[in-house]
Design an enzyme around this catalytic site. Structure first.
Site, PDB file in Angstrom:
ATOM      1  N   LYS A  45      -7.667  10.542   6.854  1.00 19.36           N
ATOM      2  CA  LYS A  45      -6.236  10.214   6.790  1.00 19.36           C
ATOM      3  C   LYS A  45      -5.600  10.879   5.569  1.00 19.36           C
ATOM      4  O   LYS A  45      -6.225  10.959   4.501  1.00 19.36           O
ATOM      5  CB  LYS A  45      -6.087   8.683   6.715  1.00 19.36           C
ATOM      6  CG  LYS A  45      -4.655   8.178   6.875  1.00 19.36           C
ATOM      7  CD  LYS A  45      -4.594   6.650   6.842  1.00 19.36           C
ATOM      8  CE  LYS A  45      -3.164   6.153   7.049  1.00 19.36           C
ATOM      9  NZ  LYS A  45      -3.072   4.685   7.056  1.00 19.36           N
TER      10      LYS A  45
ATOM     11  N   SER B 108      -0.048   2.595  10.709  1.00 22.42           N
ATOM     12  CA  SER B 108       0.232   3.919  10.187  1.00 22.42           C
ATOM     13  C   SER B 108      -0.871   4.952  10.453  1.00 22.42           C
ATOM     14  O   SER B 108      -0.596   6.148  10.434  1.00 22.42           O
ATOM     15  CB  SER B 108       0.444   3.827   8.680  1.00 22.42           C
ATOM     16  OG  SER B 108      -0.758   3.449   8.029  1.00 22.42           O
TER      17      SER B 108
ATOM     18  N   SER C 223      -2.616  -1.392   9.903  1.00 19.99           N
ATOM     19  CA  SER C 223      -2.543   0.062  10.111  1.00 19.99           C
ATOM     20  C   SER C 223      -3.824   0.724  10.625  1.00 19.99           C
ATOM     21  O   SER C 223      -3.799   1.889  10.994  1.00 19.99           O
ATOM     22  CB  SER C 223      -2.123   0.755   8.818  1.00 19.99           C
ATOM     23  OG  SER C 223      -0.738   0.650   8.644  1.00 19.99           O
TER      24      SER C 223
END
Lengths: 503, 494
Positions: free
Chosen positions: B77, B157, B181
């Site tokens: 990420k 997210s 998330s």
């Protein structure tokens, strides 16, 4: 140990155009913690390094960087708290004080608003023999220092140096117990002395390692006593805070100016506005920096990157056991053990290394005489040459040797001063030098007696005068000392002169 | 089956047996990654690093010195700082930022032999539930509603991580979870995602959103993979003061498949008004599966649940407003061009106005507001008290003998990109309704794919475990995974 009891000094009174006024002063001292590394990073705290060379990723607030508490800085804060007879809080916590400024990379300062590590304590501030102000300490908290903004290197750009960013500070907050500019300076001096004894702050004010924010208000006589009885601030005047002062002289000047400014406003029927002010030493005045309305909203909240700081009582006890002797105790001991005057004891305990020097010289000798020599001869000479005690060319052993020669009656005071001079410039062993240079005073009564007889015989007129006015006997002593080249023991000469003249 | 479609466990076995090389496996992933550009999952590709790491992995495999993730291609990420590789938290304010340091998690993954394919898309600073706040544009869910070509959100997210794993562009990915998330996107794309206990995984080197809630965790194709990856990511880190000094157990060894006699709590407050019946049914199915496996299903109450979302949307923005203050244009990242006469205030204002997207700005403003003088007690302090009560709700449940709590993972399946554009931001925030309690209480939570809805989209359930008992939680998830038998894959259209 000598028990020292004190009476409180009278507060400073300033006469305005209409009334008398008193001052009420509280201080926040920012003291840089003596530590090789910063409060939350391993970066060095060395002063004077190349700009931005002592900066860890966390100091520069790079993304994802996290603070980790430096245990030694915590120990220093605890030691300071113990030195100020303060409550040590076994649980404290760090908060974020949020504001934007280029020299504050995180956009917040990590500080301790809600739960400081040290609670209430006190400092005894002496204003004269037997006169002292007991200033209460409200709290001490640990916090990060900011970096340095430099605005005068370029006409359009500002520069920042993060070397100081994140260095540990102790903010030492007093109660409004200080009652005049001199007391304020004496308070800072005493606090600085204690911190230096403890080794928790080097107290170098020029480098900004000790800075003071001063809260000043004025009130009519009697009001302060009402505040003291009730701890209700409404009895006192509105205060202004003068920020960031790093000189004892400026602190006094700023307070004096600020008090008179406030008095003038009040006597004109105006109101003092609570605000932050700066002292301009060039103009000798304070000026407004920001008003209460313009004050930052710091949005304090607990720093979620740090767990509450828990310390153990056993650790605190261990620090307590390894505490050095503090100035008040040392002074009392010097007065008790060495018979020093209050003044001499103050002078000799002002700095730790001077006290140690004195003690080494005084050990096993006449304390008062040692004090006189250290203060008058040694300090006098050091001051003249701008040297510190650590740089003294004369060692404790050498000075002690000189005092021993005096005590044995081997040398006179005059010779001792000459000997000190030689030791200062050339060094060497005092006894050997004295012997080599024939610096030995004559105590042989026979030899001195002959000299006295000779002088008396040669000056019959003086003898007559001296018989009428015994004070003139000193003239004969001087003549005998001169005749013997300063080697005769003056005490013996005095005695013989008096005897021979029949005084 | 192409190598990139393998699970970590399967690839690990093939690599050790010599049926597959790390370089071949990595090449397969790099090819899939390039073919998957339409998904916009990878925002920075690092094929050279990947191949270097793969070659090193092959050498270790050959030498018989293969750590747990040796040769396994992973996506990272963008919130993780990776040394020398753009790490922008999907924000324009960090445009061009390449850290001089490597996050603790990626350091551990590389030490375990992991291979980094590149950086994955996400909502800007992890603020969002649809991946639409990314400065790179949104990632796209590989799943579609049957033949309907409407592009769907992969969730957020960690949307890029979810899309990449579901589309087999990598074997697994890292995510971070502040309010859901990891779990919400995992549920939206039919994969497994676990948020560990707060303090289990180091936050060092991960750009902070809300420090007291942020935790990194794995997003994987199976529960076993989650166990393997979590073990590699977890562990005490002296550089993170909130990291727990606890040993990391062998999570994979704890997947016994035996949950007989365990008590599963079903919190009545999670039965929301207007909950789609498909979610209701999925939840009931999950209960039945665990019961069939020998667990006892117990109704429980977590009475402060309804205050969780408002408390979360006070605490998280409050911390974010402070955490994001460092992005000021002074030292790194974006700095606005200034006009003649502009000073420091203009520099801050213009830099932050240009660098931060709308949602980040909104949360910074909310956070600033709730911390400001006069509102602090009404908002921030009250939210902290609510948080303590929510944590206590769970403590009571666990003290009463509950081993794990079963809830839906999301209130719906993946929604269409742009569908929430005109909606009140609060509607978007409702996506977190089942997941935020877990962050507020610091507990481990895992999302497991359990079925498909009428439109053919994946739906997941969430299991919540006791603190520090991720092993036991993973075992419950493992049972659920086996019982659900979720094997559906998105039809490849990209």
């Amino acid at each position: 140990m000598l028990d020292l009891t004190y009476t409180a000094p009278t507060p400073k009174v300033i006469s305005g155009a209409k009334h008398d006024w008193e001052l009420v002063i509280g201080m926040e001292i920012h003291a840089q913690v003596s530590s090789n590394a910063k409060l939350f990073s391993g970066a060095s705290t060395a002063f004077g390094a190349e700009p931005n060379s002592n900066v860890a990723f966390v100091d520069a607030a790079m993304p994802g960087m996290l603070p980790v508490i430096n245990e030694f800085c915590v120990e220093q804060a605890v030691r300071t708290g113990l030195g100020l007879k303060a409550v040590i809080n076994l649980t404290s916590a760090f908060d974020r004080k949020n504001y934007f400024y280029p020299d504050l990379p995180q956009g917040y300062q990590i500080s301790q608003l809600y739960h400081p590590i040290v609670g209430e304590g006190e400092v005894l501030v002496e204003m004269g023999p037997g006169v002292a102000r007991r200033v209460r300490i409200e709290r001490i908290h640990l916090e990060q220092d900011a970096g340095k903004s430099i605005h005068d290197m370029d006409p359009t750009l500002s520069f920042v140096d993060f070397n100081r960013t994140g260095v540990a500070l102790m903010e030492i907050v007093s109660r409004p117990d200080i009652r005049g500019p001199e007391e304020a300076a004496a308070y800072v001096t005493k606090l600085r002395q204690i911190l230096r004894y403890l080794g928790t702050c080097d107290g170098n004010m020029q480098n900004g390692n000790l800075r003071a924010d001063v809260n000043v208000s004025v009130c009519r006589p009697g009001q302060y006593e009402k505040y003291q009885q009730t701890q209700d601030f409404s009895h006192l005047g509105t205060r202004c805070e003068i920020k960031n002062m790093n000189s004892m002289r400026f602190i006094q000047q700023a307070i004096e100016y600020e008090a008179r400014r406030q008095i003038a406003i009040l006597e004109d029927g105006g109101e003092v506005v609570q605000e932050t002010r700066l002292y301009d030493p060039d103009k000798g005045e304070t000026r407004s920096m920001r008003s209460k309305e313009e004050a930052h909203d710091y949005r304090y909240f607990p720093d979620p990157d740090l767990l509450p700081l828990e310390i153990e009582q056993a650790w605190v006890d261990h620090i307590r056991e390894t505490m050095p002797e503090l100035p008040d105790a040392k002074k009392a001991r010097f007065m008790g053990d060495f018979g020093l005057t209050d003044y001499d004891a103050n002078v000799l305990t002002a700095e730790l290394d001077a006290a140690a020097f004195f003690e080494a010289v005084a050990q096993g000798r006449d304390g008062k005489q040692a004090a006189n020599w250290v203060i008058n001869e040694l300090f006098g000479r050091l001051n003249k040459e701008g040297k510190s005690i650590a740089e003294s060319p004369v060692t404790t052993a050498q000075l002690g040797g000189v005092l021993d020669l005096i005590a044995k009656g081997d040398i006179s005071g005059k010779m001792a001063k000459d000997l000190f001079e030689i030791l200062w410039t050339d060094g060497g062993d005092p006894a050997e030098i004295a012997a080599a240079r024939g610096m030995k005073q004559v105590t042989d009564t026979g030899a001195i007696e002959a000299a006295v007889d000779e002088i008396i015989a040669a000056n019959p007129a003086q003898v007559e005068k001296a018989k009428q006015n015994p004070k003139l006997a000193g003239w004969f002593t001087g003549q005998v000392l001169k005749a013997t080249g300063g080697k005769a023991n003056p005490a013996v000469v005095n005695e013989l002169v008096a005897k021979k003249l029949g005084l | 089956m192409s190598a990139n479609e393998l699970t970590i466990a399967a690839a690990r076995d093939a690599l050790r047996k010599g049926d597959l090389t790390a370089v071949d496996l990595t090449m397969a992933c790099l090819t899939a990654m390039d073919a998957g550009d339409e998904l916009n999952a990878f925002v920075h590709k690092t094929p050279e690093i990947a191949l270097d790491q793969a070659r090193a992995a092959d050498a270790r495999l050959k030498a018989g010195d293969a750590p747990s993730l040796c040769g396994i291609p992973l996506g990272i990420k963008d919130l993780f700082c990776t040394k020398g590789v753009p790490s922008q938290a999907a924000s324009n304010i960090l445009r061009g930022f390449k850290p001089e340091y490597e996050s603790t998690v990626t350091t551990k993954l590389f030490a375990a032999g992991g291979v980094m394919l590149g950086k994955l898309n996400m909502d800007e600073f992890a603020m969002g539930s649809s991946n639409e706040t990314s400065c790179y544009g949104n990632a796209v869910n590989p799943w579609r509603r049957g033949n309907d070509e409407t592009a769907l959100t992969p969730g957020g997210s960690s949307g890029g991580s979810a899309a990449a794993v579901a589309a087999d562009l990598c074997l697994a990915a890292t995510g971070t979870d502040t309010g859901g998330s990891i779990r919400q996107p995992a549920a939206f794309v039919g994969i497994t995602g676990i948020k560990p206990t707060y303090g289990r995984v180091s936050r060092w080197g991960i750009a902070a959103f809300a420090s007291s809630l942020d935790q990194a965790g794995p997003m994987t194709k199976s529960v076993r993979d989650a166990a393997i990856l979590l073990e590699a990511m977890a562990g005490h880190d002296p550089k993170d003061s909130t990291s727990a000094d606890l040993p990391v157990p062998d999570f994979e060894a704890m997947l016994t498949g035996d949950i007989r006699g365990k008590k599963i709590g079903i919190p009545r407050e999670y039965r929301m008004d207007g909950m789609p019946d498909e979610i209701e049914k999925l939840w009931a199915d999950g209960q039945a599966m665990l019961k069939d496996a020998g667990a006892e299903i117990v109704d429980i109450s977590l009475p402060h649940t309804k205050y969780a979302l408002p408390a979360y949307y006070v605490i998280a923005p409050a911390e974010a407003s402070s955490n994001l203050a460092r992005y000021d244009g002074v030292r790194y990242g974006h700095r606005a061009k200034l006009a003649q006469g502009d000073g420091i205030t203009e520099m801050y204002e213009k830099t932050r106005a240009e660098g931060f997207g709308k949602e980040v700005q909104r949360r910074v403003m909310i956070g600033t507001y709730v911390l400001s003088a006069g509102f602090y007690d009404a908002y921030y302090n009250r939210a902290r008290k609510v948080r303590a009560l929510i944590k206590r709700d769970f403590e009571f449940a666990f003290a009463a003998g509950i081993d794990a709590i079963l809830t839906p993972a999301t209130p719906s399946s993946a929604f269409g990109l742009g569908e929430m554009a005109s909606a009140d931001p609060v509607e978007m925030y409702l996506n977190d309704v089942f997941t935020v309690t877990v962050n507020l209480a610091g507990l481990p939570g895992i999302a497991v794919p359990v079925g498909l809805d009428r439109k053919g989209l994946p739906l997941g359930l969430q299991l919540i475990g006791r603190p520090w008992e991720e092993g036991d939680l993973l075992n419950h998830a493992y049972v659920l995974e086996k019982a659900a038998g979720f094997v559906a894959k998105p039809e490849k259209w990209w």
